[in-house]
Design a protein around this motif. Structure first.
Motif, PDB file in Angstrom:
ATOM      1  N   LEU A 185       0.837  -1.192   0.000  1.00 59.70           N
ATOM      2  CA  LEU A 185       0.000   0.000   0.000  1.00 59.70           C
ATOM      3  C   LEU A 185       0.877   1.248   0.000  1.00 59.70           C
ATOM      4  CD1 LEU A 185      -3.222   0.363   2.159  1.00 59.70           C
ATOM      5  CD2 LEU A 185      -1.922   2.296   1.337  1.00 59.70           C
ATOM      6  N   ASP A 186       0.871   1.949  -1.149  1.00 62.38           N
ATOM      7  CA  ASP A 186       1.709   3.135  -1.283  1.00 62.38           C
ATOM      8  C   ASP A 186       0.943   4.371  -1.725  1.00 62.38           C
ATOM      9  OD1 ASP A 186       4.347   2.170  -0.611  1.00 62.38           O
ATOM     10  OD2 ASP A 186       4.280   1.023  -2.469  1.00 62.38           O
ATOM     11  N   THR A 187      -0.108   4.188  -2.519  1.00 65.65           N
ATOM     12  CA  THR A 187      -0.764   5.316  -3.166  1.00 65.65           C
ATOM     13  C   THR A 187      -2.257   5.343  -2.857  1.00 65.65           C
ATOM     14  OG1 THR A 187      -1.326   4.092  -5.187  1.00 65.65           O
ATOM     15  CG2 THR A 187       0.877   5.090  -5.066  1.00 65.65           C
ATOM     16  N   ALA A 188      -2.887   6.465  -3.243  1.00 67.93           N
ATOM     17  CA  ALA A 188      -4.336   6.576  -3.087  1.00 67.93           C
ATOM     18  C   ALA A 188      -5.055   5.508  -3.905  1.00 67.93           C
ATOM     19  CB  ALA A 188      -4.806   7.973  -3.503  1.00 67.93           C
ATOM     20  N   ASP A 189      -4.496   5.140  -5.046  1.00 68.69           N
ATOM     21  CA  ASP A 189      -5.092   4.068  -5.844  1.00 68.69           C
ATOM     22  C   ASP A 189      -5.055   2.743  -5.095  1.00 68.69           C
ATOM     23  OD1 ASP A 189      -5.796   5.656  -7.962  1.00 68.69           O
ATOM     24  OD2 ASP A 189      -3.965   5.250  -9.121  1.00 68.69           O
ATOM     25  N   ASP A 190      -3.970   2.508  -4.340  1.00 64.93           N
ATOM     26  CA  ASP A 190      -3.894   1.286  -3.537  1.00 64.93           C
ATOM     27  C   ASP A 190      -4.994   1.269  -2.481  1.00 64.93           C
ATOM     28  OD1 ASP A 190      -1.668   0.409  -4.938  1.00 64.93           O
ATOM     29  OD2 ASP A 190      -0.269   1.383  -3.557  1.00 64.93           O
ATOM     30  N   LEU A 191      -5.224   2.440  -1.836  1.00 62.29           N
ATOM     31  CA  LEU A 191      -6.314   2.515  -0.867  1.00 62.29           C
ATOM     32  C   LEU A 191      -7.647   2.232  -1.534  1.00 62.29           C
ATOM     33  CD1 LEU A 191      -5.435   5.616   1.348  1.00 62.29           C
ATOM     34  CD2 LEU A 191      -5.731   3.272   2.129  1.00 62.29           C
ATOM     35  N   ARG A 192      -7.829   2.763  -2.715  1.00 61.58           N
ATOM     36  CA  ARG A 192      -9.076   2.541  -3.445  1.00 61.58           C
ATOM     37  C   ARG A 192      -9.240   1.056  -3.787  1.00 61.58           C
ATOM     38  NH1 ARG A 192      -8.057   5.887  -7.013  1.00 61.58           N
ATOM     39  NH2 ARG A 192      -9.047   7.700  -6.048  1.00 61.58           N
ATOM     40  N   ARG A 193      -8.150   0.434  -4.213  1.00 59.48           N
ATOM     41  CA  ARG A 193      -8.205  -0.996  -4.532  1.00 59.48           C
ATOM     42  C   ARG A 193      -8.491  -1.828  -3.286  1.00 59.48           C
ATOM     43  NH1 ARG A 193      -2.796  -2.435  -6.360  1.00 59.48           N
ATOM     44  NH2 ARG A 193      -3.674  -4.530  -6.584  1.00 59.48           N
ATOM     45  N   LEU A 194      -7.975  -1.368  -2.155  1.00 56.01           N
ATOM     46  CA  LEU A 194      -8.211  -2.111  -0.920  1.00 56.01           C
ATOM     47  C   LEU A 194      -9.688  -2.126  -0.566  1.00 56.01           C
ATOM     48  CD1 LEU A 194      -6.641  -3.603   1.312  1.00 56.01           C
ATOM     49  CD2 LEU A 194      -6.629  -1.469   2.604  1.00 56.01           C
ATOM     50  N   PRO A 395     -14.555   9.269  -1.215  1.00 53.11           N
ATOM     51  CA  PRO A 395     -13.621   9.310  -0.082  1.00 53.11           C
ATOM     52  C   PRO A 395     -14.356   9.154   1.241  1.00 53.11           C
ATOM     53  CG  PRO A 395     -13.972  11.514  -0.958  1.00 53.11           C
ATOM     54  CD  PRO A 395     -14.649  10.574  -1.916  1.00 53.11           C
ATOM     55  N   LEU A 396     -13.725   8.423   2.163  1.00 51.80           N
ATOM     56  CA  LEU A 396     -14.271   8.237   3.504  1.00 51.80           C
ATOM     57  C   LEU A 396     -13.599   9.246   4.425  1.00 51.80           C
ATOM     58  CD1 LEU A 396     -14.158   4.327   3.608  1.00 51.80           C
ATOM     59  CD2 LEU A 396     -16.109   5.797   3.041  1.00 51.80           C
ATOM     60  N   THR A 397     -14.396  10.107   5.036  1.00 60.57           N
ATOM     61  CA  THR A 397     -13.828  11.194   5.843  1.00 60.57           C
ATOM     62  C   THR A 397     -14.156  11.082   7.327  1.00 60.57           C
ATOM     63  OG1 THR A 397     -15.776  12.580   5.411  1.00 60.57           O
ATOM     64  CG2 THR A 397     -13.907  12.771   3.885  1.00 60.57           C
ATOM     65  N   ALA A 398     -15.112  10.237   7.707  1.00 55.73           N
ATOM     66  CA  ALA A 398     -15.510  10.177   9.117  1.00 55.73           C
ATOM     67  C   ALA A 398     -15.806   8.767   9.582  1.00 55.73           C
ATOM     68  CB  ALA A 398     -16.744  11.059   9.346  1.00 55.73           C
ATOM     69  N   SER A 399     -15.366   7.762   8.854  1.00 59.97           N
ATOM     70  CA  SER A 399     -15.737   6.381   9.157  1.00 59.97           C
ATOM     71  C   SER A 399     -14.705   5.727  10.072  1.00 59.97           C
ATOM     72  CB  SER A 399     -15.886   5.567   7.864  1.00 59.97           C
ATOM     73  OG  SER A 399     -16.917   6.087   7.065  1.00 59.97           O
ATOM     74  N   ILE A 400     -15.040   5.691  11.348  1.00 59.37           N
ATOM     75  CA  ILE A 400     -14.245   4.968  12.336  1.00 59.37           C
ATOM     76  C   ILE A 400     -15.187   3.993  13.029  1.00 59.37           C
ATOM     77  CG2 ILE A 400     -12.757   5.105  14.354  1.00 59.37           C
ATOM     78  CD1 ILE A 400     -12.151   7.981  13.636  1.00 59.37           C
ATOM     79  N   LEU A 401     -14.971   2.699  12.848  1.00 60.04           N
ATOM     80  CA  LEU A 401     -15.862   1.696  13.411  1.00 60.04           C
ATOM     81  C   LEU A 401     -15.348   1.233  14.768  1.00 60.04           C
ATOM     82  CD1 LEU A 401     -16.768  -0.593  10.374  1.00 60.04           C
ATOM     83  CD2 LEU A 401     -17.871   1.499  11.165  1.00 60.04           C
ATOM     84  N   ALA A 402     -16.251   1.202  15.751  1.00 62.38           N
ATOM     85  CA  ALA A 402     -15.918   0.693  17.084  1.00 62.38           C
ATOM     86  C   ALA A 402     -16.139  -0.819  17.082  1.00 62.38           C
ATOM     87  CB  ALA A 402     -16.769   1.381  18.145  1.00 62.38           C
ATOM     88  N   VAL A 403     -15.209  -1.556  16.478  1.00 65.93           N
ATOM     89  CA  VAL A 403     -15.424  -2.979  16.265  1.00 65.93           C
ATOM     90  C   VAL A 403     -15.441  -3.766  17.578  1.00 65.93           C
ATOM     91  CG1 VAL A 403     -14.562  -2.990  13.906  1.00 65.93           C
ATOM     92  CG2 VAL A 403     -12.967  -3.285  15.793  1.00 65.93           C
TER      93      VAL A 403
END
Length: 451
Positions: A185-194, A395-403
């Motif tokens: 994971l290096d780039t924004a595209d990698d995050l998108r692929r994830l 883009p996800l700007t506020a998603s923090i899950l309390a797992v």
């Protein structure tokens, strides 16, 4: 064979700079540490004898130490010189084979580590197993037997460079292709692929199983609760299981029961109790367990406990405890209690598991109560998706899950409030390994809209 591993990590200030458009420096640092912990967890589950983390950053080294790795302060500059330093230390410590994995492999699992290690089985003489990145250019995994079989040539086109060096030195080279190893994971595209289902599904559960542990005995003060939980769960725990334990049995074992006949209520407690027909002795206990009163209204006290939890009556409860004159308090340190239980489970079952200590809390804006995590061991209780992207590219700007809270709530469904089942096992959830705590779930005062 003494198999050791090295995980190189850059200074957090400059880590993952190509993610700058979507993650601020703190987000990039958090992501780097999370991925490092995932790699270390995979190495641990694959039973690699020792893992070194080499880095110039003291925060990285502290996190590595907390995750059970050996921290090495990098003296040189650059990845390959850092690996040379780590190799020298590993050989001095007795390594006969050496693994190298970068820290930025978010999908790496124990099976992937075992595949790279297994590629070295049956080799004669000097051997190298090389795992390429998804493009077939970089090296994302390297096994060297002996540790000095090849020079470190990480960088542009390092996969071909390592294979070339093996040919020049007469070292047997074996290629190991694993999708999880190839995904760095290096780039924004990698995050998108994830975030895309085809990638994100690797190593993630198709279903969850939530299993109650019946037959748990009544717990008394001073009992060895960690041992009792380990014996009750049995030997069939699997790596990645989450054991959820209600706080009440922990409080009983730790002597956190109060006999109300020993309590002399204050005038304030007497006045509040008389107004709302409440036992003033229990009100007094609530006040003692509170460091801050948020609100007192209609016979209900909302307070902040000494742990920092904001809840009704400071967690003081008279249900599921023996006797008419007894109330139960929260454990003094739920995270420490969770850690002791986890240690006992790991020692008995030999599997890397997590533990969540649960309690029932009410919630603003919602009717009813639900179980939440008040103590955690062996996992990160939050998953931060900020800076990533959903499957539609938003883009996800506020998603923090309390797992950890979600796991506690899921476990409560099979425990029940009146069934006398204080322990459950959740299987199939791919949580993030780490040294998180229940305190991570507390809202910072400056963000708390209810203060």
């Amino acid at each position: 064979m003494s198999l050791y591993a090295v995980v190189p990590v850059k200074d957090l200030a400059g880590a993952k700079s190509r993610l700058g458009p979507v993650l601020d420096p703190r987000g990039r640092a958090t992501l780097t540490l999370t991925m490092m912990r995932n790699v270390l967890s995979a190495l641990r589950e694959a039973e690699v004898e020792r893992a070194y983390v080499v880095s110039p950053d003291p925060d990285v080294l502290d996190a590595a130490r907390a995750a059970g790795a050996t921290p090495l302060r990098q003296r040189s500059r650059g990845m390959n010189p850092a690996l040379e330093e780590a190799r020298e230390r590993a050989v001095a410590d007795g390594a006969t084979s050496l693994l190298v994995f970068p820290a930025d492999l978010p999908l790496l699992r124990a099976a992937d580590v075992e595949a790279v290690v297994g590629a070295g089985d049956g080799g004669r003489g000097r051997l190298a197993a090389v795992a390429p990145d998804a493009a077939g250019k970089g090296t994302n995994g390297l096994l060297l037997s002996p540790p000095d079989a090849l020079p470190f040539l990480f960088g542009a086109d390092s996969f071909a460079a390592h294979l070339g060096a093996a040919g020049e030195r007469g070292v047997e080279a074996r290629v190991v292709e694993r999708p999880n190893v190839g995904f760095d994971l290096d780039t924004a595209d990698d995050l998108r692929r994830l975030a895309e289902p085809a990638v994100a599904a690797q190593g993630r559960p198709g279903e969850l199983r939530v299993m109650p542990v019946p037959g748990f005995p009544e717990v008394r003060s001073g009992e060895d609760l960690p041992g009792l939980v380990a014996r009750s769960v049995g030997d069939d725990l699997r790596a990645g299981d989450v054991v959820v334990v209600t706080h009440k049995v922990i409080s009983k074992a730790e002597g956190r029961l109060v006999d109300l006949r020993t309590i002399e209520p204050s005038a304030f407690a007497k006045g509040f109790g008389a107004r709302w027909e409440k036992d003033p002795r229990q009100i007094e206990v609530v006040l003692r367990e509170s460091r801050r009163i948020v609100r007192m209204e209609r016979g209900i006290i909302i307070s902040e406990t000494h742990h920092g939890f904001v809840c009704a009556n400071a967690g003081v409860d008279a249900s599921n405890v023996p006797g008419e004159e007894t109330v139960c308090l929260l454990p003094l340190d739920p995270d420490a209690s969770a850690a002791r239980i986890r240690d006992a489970l790991v020692a008995r079952a030999g599997a890397d598991v997590a533990v969540v200590v649960s309690d029932s809390f009410g919630r603003p804006w919602r009717n009813g109560i639900t179980d939440v995590a008040v103590g955690v061991a062996g996992m990160e209780p939050l998953i931060d998706y900020r800076g990533g992207f959903d499957p539609h590219g938003h883009p996800l700007t506020a998603s923090i899950l309390a797992v950890a809270d979600e796991l506690a709530a899921a476990a409560e469904l099979v425990m029940g409030k009146t069934d006398g089942i204080p322990v459950a096992v959740v299987r199939g959830y791919a949580y993030g390994r780490g040294d998180g705590s229940g305190k991570d779930l507390l809202m910072e005062p400056e963000k708390d809209m209810f203060r």
